[in-house]
Design an enzyme around this catalytic site. Sequence first.
Site, PDB file in Angstrom:
ATOM      1  N   ASP A  35       0.824  -1.222  -0.016  1.00 39.56           N
ATOM      2  CA  ASP A  35      -0.140  -0.036  -0.044  1.00 39.56           C
ATOM      3  C   ASP A  35       0.839   1.186  -0.032  1.00 39.56           C
ATOM      4  OD1 ASP A  35      -2.388   1.462   0.068  1.00 39.56           O
ATOM      5  OD2 ASP A  35      -2.814   0.932   2.014  1.00 39.56           O
ATOM      6  N   GLY A  38       0.284   5.306  -4.393  1.00 36.11           N
ATOM      7  CA  GLY A  38      -0.264   6.420  -4.851  1.00 36.11           C
ATOM      8  C   GLY A  38       0.217   7.747  -4.173  1.00 36.11           C
ATOM      9  N   ARG A  39       0.248   7.424  -2.677  1.00 38.11           N
ATOM     10  CA  ARG A  39       0.939   8.778  -1.946  1.00 38.11           C
ATOM     11  C   ARG A  39       2.227   9.156  -2.236  1.00 38.11           C
ATOM     12  NH1 ARG A  39      -1.283   6.015   3.215  1.00 38.11           N
ATOM     13  NH2 ARG A  39      -2.008   4.359   1.982  1.00 38.11           N
ATOM     14  N   TRP A  40       3.061   8.003  -2.671  1.00 36.04           N
ATOM     15  CA  TRP A  40       4.434   7.955  -2.815  1.00 36.04           C
ATOM     16  C   TRP A  40       4.551   9.091  -4.031  1.00 36.04           C
ATOM     17  CZ3 TRP A  40       7.558   7.387  -6.844  1.00 36.04           C
ATOM     18  CH2 TRP A  40       9.165   7.387  -6.716  1.00 36.04           C
ATOM     19  N   ARG A  48      -0.059   8.926 -10.129  1.00 31.66           N
ATOM     20  CA  ARG A  48      -0.307   7.786  -9.246  1.00 31.66           C
ATOM     21  C   ARG A  48       0.793   6.512  -9.939  1.00 31.66           C
ATOM     22  NH1 ARG A  48      -3.542   7.486  -5.167  1.00 31.66           N
ATOM     23  NH2 ARG A  48      -3.994   5.230  -5.764  1.00 31.66           N
ATOM     24  N   HIS A  52       3.054   3.090  -8.726  1.00 30.57           N
ATOM     25  CA  HIS A  52       2.903   1.721  -9.225  1.00 30.57           C
ATOM     26  C   HIS A  52       4.241   1.297  -9.900  1.00 30.57           C
ATOM     27  CE1 HIS A  52      -1.127   1.969  -7.630  1.00 30.57           C
ATOM     28  NE2 HIS A  52      -1.560   2.556  -8.650  1.00 30.57           N
ATOM     29  N   SER A  80      -6.978  -5.790  -5.928  1.00 33.14           N
ATOM     30  CA  SER A  80      -7.979  -6.294  -5.254  1.00 33.14           C
ATOM     31  C   SER A  80      -9.400  -6.053  -6.255  1.00 33.14           C
ATOM     32  CB  SER A  80      -8.418  -5.555  -3.989  1.00 33.14           C
ATOM     33  OG  SER A  80      -9.032  -4.244  -4.259  1.00 33.14           O
ATOM     34  N   ARG A  86     -11.671   2.091  -9.239  1.00 36.61           N
ATOM     35  CA  ARG A  86     -10.551   3.185  -9.631  1.00 36.61           C
ATOM     36  C   ARG A  86     -10.963   3.675 -10.845  1.00 36.61           C
ATOM     37  NH1 ARG A  86      -4.834   2.597  -6.310  1.00 36.61           N
ATOM     38  NH2 ARG A  86      -5.775   1.949  -4.439  1.00 36.61           N
ATOM     39  N   LEU A 146      10.927 -20.746  -4.587  1.00 38.03           N
ATOM     40  CA  LEU A 146      10.066 -19.832  -3.967  1.00 38.03           C
ATOM     41  C   LEU A 146       8.772 -19.937  -4.743  1.00 38.03           C
ATOM     42  CD1 LEU A 146       9.553 -17.217  -2.269  1.00 38.03           C
ATOM     43  CD2 LEU A 146      10.278 -15.916  -4.233  1.00 38.03           C
ATOM     44  N   ARG A 203       1.964  -4.916   5.915  1.00 37.65           N
ATOM     45  CA  ARG A 203       1.035  -3.906   5.287  1.00 37.65           C
ATOM     46  C   ARG A 203       1.856  -2.526   5.459  1.00 37.65           C
ATOM     47  NH1 ARG A 203      -5.334  -2.509   4.245  1.00 37.65           N
ATOM     48  NH2 ARG A 203      -4.723  -0.821   3.142  1.00 37.65           N
ATOM     49  N   SER A 211      -8.182  -5.541   4.751  1.00 38.99           N
ATOM     50  CA  SER A 211      -8.786  -4.994   3.237  1.00 38.99           C
ATOM     51  C   SER A 211      -9.058  -6.452   2.429  1.00 38.99           C
ATOM     52  CB  SER A 211      -7.763  -4.334   2.723  1.00 38.99           C
ATOM     53  OG  SER A 211      -7.532  -3.102   3.352  1.00 38.99           O
TER      54      SER A 211
HETATM   55  C1  FPP Z   1      -1.836   0.263  -3.480  1.00 39.33           C
HETATM   56  O1  FPP Z   1      -1.497   1.550  -3.224  1.00 39.33           O
HETATM   57  C2  FPP Z   1      -1.146  -0.571  -4.495  1.00 39.33           C
HETATM   58  C3  FPP Z   1      -2.083  -1.232  -5.326  1.00 39.33           C
HETATM   59  C4  FPP Z   1      -3.417  -1.006  -5.688  1.00 39.33           C
HETATM   60  C5  FPP Z   1      -1.318  -1.743  -6.655  1.00 39.33           C
HETATM   61  C6  FPP Z   1      -0.045  -2.808  -6.164  1.00 39.33           C
HETATM   62  C7  FPP Z   1       0.629  -2.803  -7.441  1.00 39.33           C
HETATM   63  C8  FPP Z   1       1.891  -2.888  -7.501  1.00 39.33           C
HETATM   64  C9  FPP Z   1       3.071  -2.465  -6.400  1.00 39.33           C
HETATM   65  C10 FPP Z   1       2.453  -2.764  -8.812  1.00 39.33           C
HETATM   66  C11 FPP Z   1       1.957  -3.986  -9.753  1.00 39.33           C
HETATM   67  C12 FPP Z   1       2.422  -5.384  -8.967  1.00 39.33           C
HETATM   68  C13 FPP Z   1       2.821  -6.430  -9.638  1.00 39.33           C
HETATM   69  C14 FPP Z   1       3.178  -7.853  -9.283  1.00 39.33           C
HETATM   70  C15 FPP Z   1       2.922  -6.266 -10.961  1.00 39.33           C
HETATM   71  P1  FPP Z   1      -2.298   2.985  -3.594  1.00 39.33           P
HETATM   72  O2  FPP Z   1      -2.571   3.156  -4.961  1.00 39.33           O
HETATM   73  O3  FPP Z   1      -3.437   2.374  -2.850  1.00 39.33           O
HETATM   74  O4  FPP Z   1      -1.662   3.782  -2.816  1.00 39.33           O
HETATM   75  P2  FPP Z   1      -2.355   5.066  -2.050  1.00 39.33           P
HETATM   76  O5  FPP Z   1      -3.249   4.328  -0.670  1.00 39.33           O
HETATM   77  O6  FPP Z   1      -1.298   5.809  -1.429  1.00 39.33           O
HETATM   78  O7  FPP Z   1      -3.118   5.748  -3.047  1.00 39.33           O
END
Ligand code: FPP
Length: 265
Positions: A35, A38-40, A48, A52, A80, A86, A146, A203, A211
């Site tokens: 998680d 987006g904030r990063w 955003r 990712h 999810s 989104r 793995l 998390r 979640s």
């Molecule tokens: C949550 O951050 C992250 C996701 C919804 C996507 C996670 C996906 C990746 C790390 C890349 C894809 C992965 C693979 C294995 C190809 P958020 O967007 O909800 O962040 P925020 O809470 O700061 O808005």
Amino acid sequence: MTKGTATSVEHLSEAELISLLDVDLLPRHVAIIMDGNGRWAELRGLPRIAGHAEGIKSVREIITLSGELGIEALTIYAFSQENWKRPSAEINALMALLEQYLQSEMEALIEKGARFRAIGQIDWLPSSAREWVRRVERETAHLDRLLLNVALSYGGRSEIVDAVRRLAQDCKDGKVQPDEIDEAVMEGYLFTHGLPDPDLLIRTSGEARISNFLLWQLAYTEMYFTPTLWPDFRRREGLLALLEYQKRERRFGRVPGPIYPPSGL
Ligand code: FPP
């Protein structure tokens, strides 16, 4: 360096952190809610999707670290069922990123001996992403260093509903008797069947929720919540999570001391 005596390990180097790990107490299965992408990105004035993309680098490092340490299974929450709500631009970009990741990473996964498996409603993915998922699953099916489960279009409740539906059908077909159903039978209908439950859930980003992730499987899992945003969660942060896990006393509902009733009674 003496194990278990450091009160703060934050300042230690990666090699020092590794030396503190007890190799006999490593988790067999680690689950991760990635998680904060987006904030990063928002913190840096970036779109955003840049978060990712940066998050993929963390995925890569954590897979490598897990393989090096001999962790058997990693289950990561990449998308999810709720994420379908989104904006379509973000969904499309995430799907494109997934496809790109699978294309560019297949060889690296093979080199690391990592078996890739997707869990979730894979039929809901766009066809080109779905085809890459199936291809990487096929190409890595023989590997066993793995197991990398990637949860895509995944929801814990829907996993349980789907399992119950198939179990009910098997009862109807006479393959299973209702009074034979126990936790082990139910487990056999889940995506993760045959795998030990996660020992550790990580998390990132400061949220302290499950979640809808692995609702059945997390029953006795140790939870590790960190404020670090996922793109910043690299090898060092992985090691800190493992060291924290090793400080926990896992009782599975028991209390310390002799088992009651004593055998022989
Ligand atoms: C949550 O951050 C992250 C996701 C919804 C996507 C996670 C996906 C990746 C790390 C890349 C894809 C992965 C693979 C294995 C190809 P958020 O967007 O909800 O962040 P925020 O809470 O700061 O808005």
